[in-house]
Design an enzyme around this catalytic site. Structure first.
Site, PDB file in Angstrom:
ATOM      1  N   PHE A   1     -71.337  54.497  55.584  1.00  0.00           N
ATOM      2  CA  PHE A   1     -70.924  55.015  56.889  1.00  0.00           C
ATOM      3  C   PHE A   1     -70.833  53.846  57.851  1.00  0.00           C
ATOM      4  CE2 PHE A   1     -71.386  56.718  61.131  1.00  0.00           C
ATOM      5  CZ  PHE A   1     -70.504  57.786  61.104  1.00  0.00           C
TER       6      PHE A   1
ATOM      7  N   ASP B   1     -73.480  45.551  57.869  1.00  0.00           N
ATOM      8  CA  ASP B   1     -73.603  46.576  58.900  1.00  0.00           C
ATOM      9  C   ASP B   1     -75.094  46.891  59.044  1.00  0.00           C
ATOM     10  OD1 ASP B   1     -73.894  48.989  60.254  1.00  0.00           O
ATOM     11  OD2 ASP B   1     -72.081  49.873  59.421  1.00  0.00           O
TER      12      ASP B   1
ATOM     13  N   LYS C   1     -77.467  50.830  67.942  1.00  0.00           N
ATOM     14  CA  LYS C   1     -78.620  51.716  67.921  1.00  0.00           C
ATOM     15  C   LYS C   1     -79.843  51.149  68.641  1.00  0.00           C
ATOM     16  CE  LYS C   1     -77.258  54.675  64.080  1.00  0.00           C
ATOM     17  NZ  LYS C   1     -77.030  55.889  64.885  1.00  0.00           N
TER      18      LYS C   1
END
Length: 401
Positions: free
Chosen positions: A141, A226, A255
């Site tokens: 993702f 990532d 995040k």
């Protein structure tokens, strides 16, 4: 002004907001540490942490202090000018990682878009015009924008948005031989998560990331990590790649970086970063003085309080407690994870269990139909874990024998 009830607020939400989230029937009003409260005063133990955003917990004093101080000083100025908090944050991130240069944006998806663009530009200028493909993995993702969606190896997110942007190919995660077979003369980069987060919290073998580093070196391709979910101390190191000693060429963050504020970052080695020049990329709101001042305070607090080390200790404690539950409940099949990014694989409806935990006062996440994900703030205590396990145990006891 009359205060609306929670039911009234939910009705207004359903009336005025697009239906892009499967929201729980609760309105969260405030938070402190590892706890949040809804508009009716009910307390919840938060083991979702904004999906690995609130690594410092809710309303950490240093984050709140930085918000107040910077809000009275300067909130926004164009990137046409140098910005002191942005410079300080870039310097700290580079000093603590492999990188020499940083680019700031507003989200993880934007950071991945920047990485994709930089990788293509580097490959075309460094090698040839037909070096444009990026290899990613199934079950990955990387975001929901059209570029990051094309990089995401899950059809359920891509359905309805075809045709996808070309130039991506997918191979199984944690399979070096499949990755090696996929590399060819068109390969510009390999993009992977050090640990698959949204895919179900899958930790690769010890040879996986070093093996990808070797493949990239041999092929002249860039290695992109990532670290949007795994970064900022969550796995027990400031960045997850540090567990395996496999430094990337580009890394994306978001995040936990902003202490709760929206920020993304793309870090790169010097010789890669130099392929971005004025006009190559940009962001109106990327790296504003407000958000970078707060992110600098959040990162400084994370380091000063040794929270990556705490994630190792508390992650081990959480996984041990979950293993105890696994020994008592046959439908718990596997406990996996690293630091405070943990999943429990079940032979049960994980989403139904999450709803029941919500009723008990515990916020959890179903990362798939059969897996629970645990991502508490890194300040979580043994008492917090014990309380969460007690509530989870009570829910498990309700399961059919």
């Amino acid at each position: 002004m009359t205060m609306a009830s929670m039911e009234e607020l939910i009705r207004e939400s359903q009336r005025y907001l697009m239906n892009t989230y499967a929201r729980f029937p609760v309105v969260i009003e405030k938070g402190e540490g590892v706890r949040v409260w809804d508009t009716e005063g009910k307390e919840y133990l938060d083991f979702v942490a904004g999906i690995a955003v609130n690594n410092l917990g809710h309303c950490h004093p240093k984050v709140v202090g930085a918000i107040k101080e910077q809000a009275e000083k300067l909130i926004h100025i164009s990137n046409l000018y140098h910005i002191e908090p942005q410079i300080r944050l870039a310097k700290l991130l580079c000093q603590r990682s492999f990188a020499k240069k940083a680019f700031f944006c507003n989200s993880g998806a934007e950071a991945n878009e920047a990485a994709i663009k930089l990788a293509r530009k580097y490959a075309k200028e460094r090698w040839s015009s037909d070096r444009y493909e990026i290899i990613t993995t199934y079950n990955s993702f990387h975001g929901r924008t059209l570029g990051s969606l094309a990089a995401t190896g899950q059809e359920k997110y891509q359905h309805g948005f075809e045709p996808l942007i070309p130039g991506f190919k997918y191979v199984p995660y944690n399979d070096l031989r499949a990755m090696e077979r996929a590399v060819d003369a068109h390969t510009a980069a390999i993009l992977v998560e050090p640990i698959q987060g949204e895919g179900g919290v899958y930790v690769p073998g010890d040879d996986y990331l070093p093996g990808i580093r070797r493949l990239c070196d041999e092929a002249g391709a860039l290695f992109i990590l990532d670290e949007i979910q795994t970064g900022m101390g969550r796995t027990g190191k400031l960045f997850a790649y540090q567990h395996w000693g496999a430094s990337p060429d580009i890394m994306t963050l978001a995040k936990g970086l902003g202490g709760g504020l929206p920020i993304g970052a793309m870090l790169a080695r010097e010789e890669v970063a130099e392929h971005f020049t004025p006009g190559s990329h940009g962001s109106t709101f990327g790296g504003t003085p407000f958000v970078t001042a707060v992110a600098f305070a959040a990162l400084s607090a994370l380091l000063e309080e040794n929270l990556p080390e705490r994630a190792v200790k508390m992650g081990g404690y959480l996984m041990a407690k979950l293993e105890e539950l696994k020994g008592r409940y046959p439908f718990v099949k596997e406990i996996r994870g690293k630091g405070l990014l943990v999943a429990a694989e079940l032979e049960a409806d994980a989403k139904a269990l999450v709803r029941r935990c919500l009723e008990k006062g515990l916020l959890l996440n179903a990362v798939s139909d059969k897996a629970l994900r645990f991502m508490p703030p890194l300040i979580v205590t043994e008492a917090d874990v014990d309380r969460a396990i007690t509530m989870l145990d009570e829910v498990f006891q309700e399961m059919p024998k």
